[in-house]
Write a protein that holds these residues in place. Structure first.
Motif, PDB file in Angstrom:
ATOM      1  N   ARG A  84      -1.667 -11.476   6.030  1.00  0.00           N
ATOM      2  CA  ARG A  84      -2.537 -12.651   5.997  1.00  0.00           C
ATOM      3  C   ARG A  84      -2.299 -13.475   7.254  1.00  0.00           C
ATOM      4  NH1 ARG A  84      -4.115 -10.222   2.320  1.00  0.00           N
ATOM      5  NH2 ARG A  84      -4.534 -10.813   0.170  1.00  0.00           N
ATOM      6  N   ALA A  85      -3.361 -13.728   7.999  1.00  0.00           N
ATOM      7  CA  ALA A  85      -3.322 -14.668   9.131  1.00  0.00           C
ATOM      8  C   ALA A  85      -2.109 -14.454  10.035  1.00  0.00           C
ATOM      9  CB  ALA A  85      -3.325 -16.097   8.589  1.00  0.00           C
ATOM     10  N   GLU A 130       0.581 -12.684   9.559  1.00  0.00           N
ATOM     11  CA  GLU A 130       1.904 -12.527   8.951  1.00  0.00           C
ATOM     12  C   GLU A 130       1.889 -11.392   7.939  1.00  0.00           C
ATOM     13  OE1 GLU A 130       4.501 -16.560   8.697  1.00  0.00           O
ATOM     14  OE2 GLU A 130       2.954 -16.285   7.186  1.00  0.00           O
ATOM     15  N   LEU A 131       2.982 -10.668   7.940  1.00  0.00           N
ATOM     16  CA  LEU A 131       3.186  -9.614   6.953  1.00  0.00           C
ATOM     17  C   LEU A 131       4.043 -10.192   5.836  1.00  0.00           C
ATOM     18  CD1 LEU A 131       2.544  -6.558   6.815  1.00  0.00           C
ATOM     19  CD2 LEU A 131       4.723  -6.165   7.984  1.00  0.00           C
ATOM     20  N   TRP A 132       3.583 -10.014   4.605  1.00  0.00           N
ATOM     21  CA  TRP A 132       4.319 -10.548   3.449  1.00  0.00           C
ATOM     22  C   TRP A 132       4.898  -9.371   2.662  1.00  0.00           C
ATOM     23  CZ3 TRP A 132       2.457 -15.581   0.779  1.00  0.00           C
ATOM     24  CH2 TRP A 132       1.969 -16.481   1.744  1.00  0.00           C
ATOM     25  N   LEU A 133       6.214  -9.373   2.548  1.00  0.00           N
ATOM     26  CA  LEU A 133       6.885  -8.327   1.774  1.00  0.00           C
ATOM     27  C   LEU A 133       7.703  -8.993   0.681  1.00  0.00           C
ATOM     28  CD1 LEU A 133       7.881  -7.096   5.087  1.00  0.00           C
ATOM     29  CD2 LEU A 133       7.460  -5.260   3.498  1.00  0.00           C
ATOM     30  N   GLY A 134       7.624  -8.440  -0.506  1.00  0.00           N
ATOM     31  CA  GLY A 134       8.371  -9.075  -1.589  1.00  0.00           C
ATOM     32  C   GLY A 134       8.990  -8.077  -2.548  1.00  0.00           C
ATOM     33  N   TRP A 135      10.056  -8.511  -3.170  1.00  0.00           N
ATOM     34  CA  TRP A 135      10.705  -7.727  -4.225  1.00  0.00           C
ATOM     35  C   TRP A 135      11.007  -8.655  -5.392  1.00  0.00           C
ATOM     36  CZ3 TRP A 135      11.420  -6.728   0.838  1.00  0.00           C
ATOM     37  CH2 TRP A 135      11.386  -5.401   1.256  1.00  0.00           C
ATOM     38  N   ALA A 190       3.135 -10.755  12.478  1.00  0.00           N
ATOM     39  CA  ALA A 190       2.499  -9.483  12.814  1.00  0.00           C
ATOM     40  C   ALA A 190       1.082  -9.811  13.274  1.00  0.00           C
ATOM     41  CB  ALA A 190       2.476  -8.553  11.604  1.00  0.00           C
ATOM     42  N   PRO A 191       0.913 -10.080  14.569  1.00  0.00           N
ATOM     43  CA  PRO A 191      -0.403 -10.510  15.064  1.00  0.00           C
ATOM     44  C   PRO A 191      -1.513  -9.546  14.670  1.00  0.00           C
ATOM     45  CG  PRO A 191       1.278 -10.692  16.780  1.00  0.00           C
ATOM     46  CD  PRO A 191       1.918 -10.006  15.633  1.00  0.00           C
ATOM     47  N   THR A 202       0.689   1.047   1.578  1.00  0.00           N
ATOM     48  CA  THR A 202      -0.529   0.612   2.259  1.00  0.00           C
ATOM     49  C   THR A 202      -0.549  -0.913   2.258  1.00  0.00           C
ATOM     50  OG1 THR A 202      -1.697   2.593   1.549  1.00  0.00           O
ATOM     51  CG2 THR A 202      -3.067   0.707   2.181  1.00  0.00           C
ATOM     52  N   VAL A 203      -0.881  -1.498   3.389  1.00  0.00           N
ATOM     53  CA  VAL A 203      -0.877  -2.950   3.508  1.00  0.00           C
ATOM     54  C   VAL A 203      -2.250  -3.487   3.105  1.00  0.00           C
ATOM     55  CG1 VAL A 203      -0.588  -4.886   5.113  1.00  0.00           C
ATOM     56  CG2 VAL A 203       0.797  -2.813   5.382  1.00  0.00           C
ATOM     57  N   SER A 204      -2.247  -4.470   2.236  1.00  0.00           N
ATOM     58  CA  SER A 204      -3.506  -5.116   1.837  1.00  0.00           C
ATOM     59  C   SER A 204      -3.827  -6.229   2.825  1.00  0.00           C
ATOM     60  CB  SER A 204      -3.370  -5.742   0.450  1.00  0.00           C
ATOM     61  OG  SER A 204      -3.155  -4.747  -0.491  1.00  0.00           O
ATOM     62  N   ALA A 205      -5.025  -6.165   3.374  1.00  0.00           N
ATOM     63  CA  ALA A 205      -5.448  -7.197   4.317  1.00  0.00           C
ATOM     64  C   ALA A 205      -6.818  -7.697   3.887  1.00  0.00           C
ATOM     65  CB  ALA A 205      -5.498  -6.636   5.730  1.00  0.00           C
ATOM     66  N   PRO A 206      -7.160  -8.954   4.185  1.00  0.00           N
ATOM     67  CA  PRO A 206      -8.475  -9.450   3.797  1.00  0.00           C
ATOM     68  C   PRO A 206      -9.589  -8.686   4.520  1.00  0.00           C
ATOM     69  CG  PRO A 206      -7.273 -11.078   5.103  1.00  0.00           C
ATOM     70  CD  PRO A 206      -6.362  -9.924   4.885  1.00  0.00           C
ATOM     71  N   LEU A 207     -10.716  -8.523   3.836  1.00  0.00           N
ATOM     72  CA  LEU A 207     -11.835  -7.848   4.482  1.00  0.00           C
ATOM     73  C   LEU A 207     -12.334  -8.705   5.633  1.00  0.00           C
ATOM     74  CD1 LEU A 207     -13.762  -6.687   1.298  1.00  0.00           C
ATOM     75  CD2 LEU A 207     -12.377  -5.286   2.831  1.00  0.00           C
ATOM     76  N   SER A 208     -12.601  -8.053   6.767  1.00  0.00           N
ATOM     77  CA  SER A 208     -13.051  -8.852   7.909  1.00  0.00           C
ATOM     78  C   SER A 208     -14.577  -8.886   7.945  1.00  0.00           C
ATOM     79  CB  SER A 208     -12.494  -8.286   9.194  1.00  0.00           C
ATOM     80  OG  SER A 208     -12.761  -6.909   9.256  1.00  0.00           O
TER      81      SER A 208
END
Lengths: 178, 148
Positions: B48-49, B51-56, B113-114, B142-148
């Motif tokens: 998102r914007a 940045e890569l968001w990783l969580g556990w 992560a630009p 797989t990384v989820s990214a907003p649809l452009s």
């Protein structure tokens, strides 16, 4: 004051209660031991490779009480447990105990760690082979340490994830020594 | 007699539960050991914007080693992420490994992560404290990214 009618009700109720107490006691003892036990079953045929490349079959140790302890150099509880295993191997060797230490790890890391850990029982290290052996011996978590006790007749008599306390392990070994 | 009957019924009704809970009830101090993907539950990876968001979500009593985390881009090939600044963890003193840092509970890492990566290879490792450790885990996500 009890009436004859209530006495008639009381007796079967007490029988039921006694039965449930007995069942509960049985369940309690069963669960106490399942922390480190398994239904008795034949150990599978396994072949493991030593650090020197020797292929050893599990069946070669038939006639001894075999404690297979899966471990790794990256596993803190494994390393904490190993001094106890080394000590009990030395103490019970004359009574027929054989420790085996398959490592889910890089053989070089295992070889380097052996002098520091003082392990004098056979150690095996081949990731795929050891992982397959864990599964064959009933592991469902893929977590270490994992130990399996196999009696002199080749039957699995106990399984445990996690490290042993000394008293617990002695109590587990003693009745199964050949 | 009624009181005796009531007490007896109460004991009968609760006995199975008492038998199961009894002195070997291990919760909540020693929760059940879990398979690795339940003990160290990886959350969906998002971008998102920039940045890569990783969580556990780590099960109670479980932790993740801070210094064992590796993030590698699979797609697009050649994409290099800027160096990560990982949040500090709790310091543990281990007799074999010295001082280590671990994360517990809900872990969220936000890494610059630009450009959005599409697929990542994650390597991480953790333990159920004082009980078991899990082998190093490798997961391709797989990384989820907003649809452009």
């Amino acid at each position: 004051m009890t009436t004859p009618a209530s006495r008639r009700w009381l007796r079967p109720a007490l029988f039921v209660l006694a039965g449930l107490v007995a069942a509960a006691a049985g369940l309690w003892f069963q669960q106490r031991t399942t922390a480190a036990s398994a239904a008795v079953e034949a150990a599978p045929e396994l072949v493991l490779t030593t650090l020197d490349g020797e292929r050893r079959r599990l069946a070669e140790y038939r006639g001894q009480l075999v404690l297979v302890n899966f471990w790794a150099t990256w596993c803190a509880p494994c390393l904490k447990e190993i001094p106890l295993l080394v000590k009990l191997q030395a103490e019970y060797a004359g009574r027929g105990l054989q420790l085996l230490g398959p490592a889910l790890d890089d053989p070089v890391a295992v070889r380097n760690a052996l002098p520091r850990l003082g392990i004098r029982y056979p150690v095996f290290a081949d990731d795929r082979e050891v992982a397959a052996a864990m599964t064959a011996l009933g592991d469902t978590l893929g977590a270490l340490p994992y130990s399996v006790l196999i009696d002199a007749g080749g039957r699995i008599v106990a399984r445990k994830h996690g490290e042993f306390e000394e008293a617990e392990l002695r109590a587990l070994l003693e009745p199964h020594l050949p | 007699m009624n009181r005796l009957r009531r007490d007896l019924l109460l004991v009968l009704a609760t006995l199975p539960a008492r038998a199961l809970a009894g002195p070997f009830d291990r919760s909540p101090a020693t929760p059940e050991l879990l398979p690795v993907d339940e003990a160290l539950r990886l959350q969906p990876v998002l971008w998102r914007a920039g940045e890569l968001w990783l969580g556990w979500e780590l099960a109670p009593g479980c932790y993740l080693y801070r210094d064992k985390l590796q993030i590698e881009v699979i797609e697009p090939a050649g994409l290099v992420l800027p160096p990560a600044v990982l949040p500090p963890g709790e310091r543990l003193r281990d007799p074999h490994f010295g001082e280590v840092e671990v994360w517990r509970g809900s872990v969220l890492l936000r890494r610059p992560a630009p450009q959005a990566p599409q697929r990542l290879r994650l390597r991480y490792q953790g333990c159920a404290e004082d009980r078991v450790c899990y082998p190093p885990v490798t997961r391709e996500v797989t990384v989820s990214a907003p649809l452009s």
